[in-house]
Motif scaffolding. Structure first.
Motif, PDB file in Angstrom:
ATOM      1  N   VAL A 241      -2.844 -25.659  12.042  1.00  0.00           N
ATOM      2  CA  VAL A 241      -1.450 -25.375  10.625  1.00  0.00           C
ATOM      3  C   VAL A 241      -1.792 -24.093  10.197  1.00  0.00           C
ATOM      4  CG1 VAL A 241      -0.882 -26.346   9.361  1.00  0.00           C
ATOM      5  CG2 VAL A 241      -2.243 -28.320  10.813  1.00  0.00           C
ATOM      6  N   VAL A 242      -0.707 -23.329  10.126  1.00  0.00           N
ATOM      7  CA  VAL A 242      -0.841 -22.488   9.405  1.00  0.00           C
ATOM      8  C   VAL A 242       0.325 -22.445   8.074  1.00  0.00           C
ATOM      9  CG1 VAL A 242      -0.156 -19.885   9.462  1.00  0.00           C
ATOM     10  CG2 VAL A 242      -0.931 -20.906  12.217  1.00  0.00           C
ATOM     11  N   TYR A 243      -0.279 -21.625   7.181  1.00  0.00           N
ATOM     12  CA  TYR A 243       0.559 -22.063   5.464  1.00  0.00           C
ATOM     13  C   TYR A 243       1.266 -20.589   4.700  1.00  0.00           C
ATOM     14  CZ  TYR A 243      -1.821 -26.417   5.587  1.00  0.00           C
ATOM     15  OH  TYR A 243      -1.860 -27.433   6.063  1.00  0.00           O
ATOM     16  N   ASN A 244       1.716 -20.111   4.412  1.00  0.00           N
ATOM     17  CA  ASN A 244       2.488 -19.266   4.030  1.00  0.00           C
ATOM     18  C   ASN A 244       1.306 -18.952   2.147  1.00  0.00           C
ATOM     19  OD1 ASN A 244       3.361 -17.876   1.851  1.00  0.00           O
ATOM     20  ND2 ASN A 244       5.498 -17.501   3.118  1.00  0.00           N
ATOM     21  N   VAL A 245       1.120 -18.108   2.289  1.00  0.00           N
ATOM     22  CA  VAL A 245       0.078 -17.996   1.282  1.00  0.00           C
ATOM     23  C   VAL A 245       0.803 -18.289   0.576  1.00  0.00           C
ATOM     24  CG1 VAL A 245       0.049 -15.751   0.646  1.00  0.00           C
ATOM     25  CG2 VAL A 245      -1.942 -16.883  -0.048  1.00  0.00           C
TER      26      VAL A 245
END
Length: 187
Positions: free
Chosen positions: A60-64
């Motif tokens: 899973v990748v998130y925007n900061v």
């Protein structure tokens, strides 16, 4: 097991990429990745990695700036978080409880929920301010792990040094490691 990995704008992206590669090989680990704006710049300036390839190493990748992400809540269970490399700006933000972005909030959640938080600060020399902030975090139970070179394992390459650091990080998370153990004068 869930592990959050944060990448900030300090030098040392190669350590983060190797950690993500190793975590991806462990079937029982789900990785959550946050890269700061400074992290993106450092990836661009210091490596040949494509951001897509790094993102692909995580589950899973998130925007900061995604402050409503699951990892911003203590009710979302993670087993640990590693910030590698970790800027002194990030250290200062965590130490002061200044949760202006998702990376800082996720670290804050680890501290408040008594979950493992490992920081790999990349700066030297440390100023008194840096040391004060690092000590404050260590007093709260945060693991401070500067990527210090070792020689007892006789690394012949930079990759050998990176692998040693990644193995030490994996040990902090109670995950399989290929660490060369010190055996009283023999490796």
């Amino acid at each position: 097991m869930r592990v959050t990995v944060g990448i900030t704008g300090a030098s040392g992206i190669l350590i983060a990429v190797e950690l993500l590669k190793r975590l991806k090989k462990i079937e029982t680990v789900e990785t959550h990745l946050i890269i700061t704006e400074g992290g993106f710049l450092t990836i661009r300036d210091e490596t040949n990695f494509d951001i897509y390839d790094i993102n692909h190493l995580a589950d899973v990748v998130y925007n900061v700036n995604e402050l409503d992400a699951s990892i911003a809540s203590g009710s979302f269970l993670v087993d640990g978080m590693v910030i590698v490399p970790c800027t002194m700006k990030t250290v200062a933000g965590i130490a002061s409880g200044y949760c202006e972005n998702l990376l800082l909030r996720a670290a804050d959640v680890c501290i408040k929920e008594n979950r493992k938080l490992v920081l790999v600060p990349r700066e030297m020399p440390f100023s008194r301010i840096h040391l004060r902030n690092l000590k404050e975090l260590a007093d709260l139970g945060v693991v401070i792990m500067p990527p210090v070179m070792t020689f007892y394992n006789q690394p012949a390459t930079i990759e050998g040094q990176i692998n040693h650091i990644v193995n030490k990080i994996l040990l902090q998370l109670n995950l399989p490691s290929e660490l060369v153990e010190w055996k009283g004068g023999k490796v």
